[in-house]
Design an enzyme around this catalytic site. Structure first.
Site, mmCIF file in Angstrom:
data_model
loop_
_atom_site.group_PDB
_atom_site.id
_atom_site.type_symbol
_atom_site.label_atom_id
_atom_site.label_comp_id
_atom_site.label_asym_id
_atom_site.label_seq_id
_atom_site.Cartn_x
_atom_site.Cartn_y
_atom_site.Cartn_z
ATOM 1 N N GLY A 1 10.830 -10.978 -3.608
ATOM 2 C CA GLY A 1 11.358 -9.726 -4.112
ATOM 3 C C GLY A 1 10.772 -8.543 -3.375
ATOM 4 O O GLY A 1 9.771 -8.660 -2.654
ATOM 5 N N GLY B 1 10.529 -14.996 -4.618
ATOM 6 C CA GLY B 1 11.945 -14.905 -4.959
ATOM 7 C C GLY B 1 12.845 -15.657 -4.009
ATOM 8 O O GLY B 1 13.966 -16.043 -4.370
ATOM 9 N N GLU C 1 2.021 -15.432 -5.540
ATOM 10 C CA GLU C 1 1.853 -14.388 -6.554
ATOM 11 C C GLU C 1 0.412 -14.145 -6.985
ATOM 12 O O GLU C 1 0.033 -12.998 -7.284
ATOM 13 C CB GLU C 1 2.720 -14.722 -7.773
ATOM 14 C CG GLU C 1 4.209 -14.487 -7.574
ATOM 15 C CD GLU C 1 4.911 -15.598 -6.801
ATOM 16 O OE1 GLU C 1 6.115 -15.456 -6.512
ATOM 17 O OE2 GLU C 1 4.248 -16.622 -6.493
ATOM 18 N N ASP D 1 6.880 -16.857 -10.580
ATOM 19 C CA ASP D 1 8.015 -16.676 -11.485
ATOM 20 C C ASP D 1 9.250 -17.337 -10.890
ATOM 21 O O ASP D 1 9.150 -18.344 -10.222
ATOM 22 C CB ASP D 1 8.220 -15.187 -11.800
ATOM 23 C CG ASP D 1 8.595 -14.365 -10.568
ATOM 24 O OD1 ASP D 1 8.281 -14.792 -9.432
ATOM 25 O OD2 ASP D 1 9.195 -13.288 -10.734
#
Length: 355
Positions: free
Chosen positions: A66, A114, A137, A145
């Site tokens: 992301g 992502g 992350e 995630d």
């Protein structure tokens, strides 16, 4: 349907989506998430489209994740735009897994965060000798995630725990061994593979170019990895790694110690919970809770600042040690969001319900 950041092509029976921010290693924006979702909506009931392909522009990789810098700026203003971004991203992750037509993803080059979410839930996942896959992350004070913990929690032994806590990158053979990919293809064959998808069934085309997968370096280290990472306490894992007498174990411990203590503690708890969840949707619901709570952590903004804004690579974590992260702090990260819950549920497709 074309825009600057996602190129939409049709060729024969193929609908091809190209993530197109090569200077940013195709990092995902909210607009890109919406563009991919819109195309999937348009093609689902289009009888002229039998296969969907997702790839990245440029030579460096599919997607670096992301747009974290945008999330950093938003977090400092309250995080409302980030919440909307994650909601639509996680819904797309689930949609990719349940899509009624085969989605082929080319996990060539760098595939992080992502990028894993938009590729590793697809029906047909292709890696190459250039693939570098990871969930980085914990290094920015966040928790894996996009359903990544659904995949990592189901990897053989404790390979997924090792990958989640160290935030390191794995190669294509490792991704295959861990269940993140299905086929190993030489990168030189990708243009021919793409051309074949326009005319023939996806599995037959990919199978034609698939090679024997090289041996996985990570799988060769299963003995010490399984021994070290068993359990629910990061501190205990670090102690085991330090006493194993293995060079790679020592390197893993060094990598983990550099990460956010809060992010490490919540990541391990989330990974263990994901093991007992029966669907990707359940894990994505958990991801959304944790992500929104993480917006208030000092470590999230600090980790992004240190790694991607100021780039001093010297984050000041708060709390600074694992011992200072309380069980209550970890538990709070999973607290129900009430009316703001993501609320995804798994509804089997007709073919799944009948099987």
């Amino acid at each position: 349907m074309n825009n600057d950041d996602v190129l939409v092509h049709r060729a024969g029976h193929l609908g091809h989506l190209i993530l197109n921010r090569p200077k940013a290693l195709n990092a995902l924006t909210h607009g890109m998430i919406a563009a991919v979702a819109d195309s999937l909506d348009a093609w689902e009931n289009d009888d002229d489209v039998s296969t969907v392909l997702i790839s990245g522009s440029g030579e460096r990789g599919l997607c670096a994740g992301g747009d974290i810098v945008a999330i950093y700026r938003d977090a400092r203003l309250g995080g409302t735009e980030s919440a909307a971004f994650w909601r639509d991203e996680y819904i797309l992750n689930a949609r990719i897994k349940r899509y009624p037509k085969p989605i082929v993803t080319l996990m060539d080059g760098v595939v992080l965060g992502g990028g894993v979410g938009i590729s590793a839930h697809a029906a047909i996942r292709v890696v190459t000798e250039r693939s570098r896959v990871g969930m980085p992350e914990t290094g920015i004070g966040f928790v894996p995630d996009v359903g990544g913990l659904y995949l990592l929690s189901r990897a053989p032994g404790e390979l997924g725990t090792h990958a989640a806590l160290t935030a390191g990158m794995i190669n294509g053979a490792d991704a295959m061994a861990m269940g993140l990919a299905d086929h190993f293809v030489d990168s030189a064959d990708l243009p021919a593979l793409i051309g074949g998808l326009a005319e023939r069934p996806a599995r037959a085309v990919v199978g034609r170019y698939a090679q024997v997968t090289p041996e996985s370096p990570l799988s060769q280290q299963r003995d010490w990895i399984d021994q070290a990472y068993d359990g629910d306490d990061v501190g205990t894992i670090l102690e085991r790694l330090a006493h194993l007498g293995q060079l790679e174990a020592a390197r893993a411990a060094e990598a983990i110690r550099a990460k956010s203590p809060t992010a490490l503690s919540v990541t391990l708890a989330a990974l263990r919970r994901a093991r007992s969840m029966d669907s990707l949707e359940a894990v994505l619901n958990q991801d959304y809770r944790v992500s929104l709570h993480a917006l208030s952590w000092p470590d999230f903004a600090e980790g992004i600042r240190a790694q991607l804004v100021d780039k001093d690579r010297n984050p000041a974590w708060d709390p600074a040690t694992l011992a200072d992260v309380s069980a209550a702090d970890v538990e709070h990260s999973f607290q129900d969001l009430g009316p703001d819950e993501l609320g995804l549920s798994f509804v089997p497709a007709r073919s799944e319900a009948a099987s």
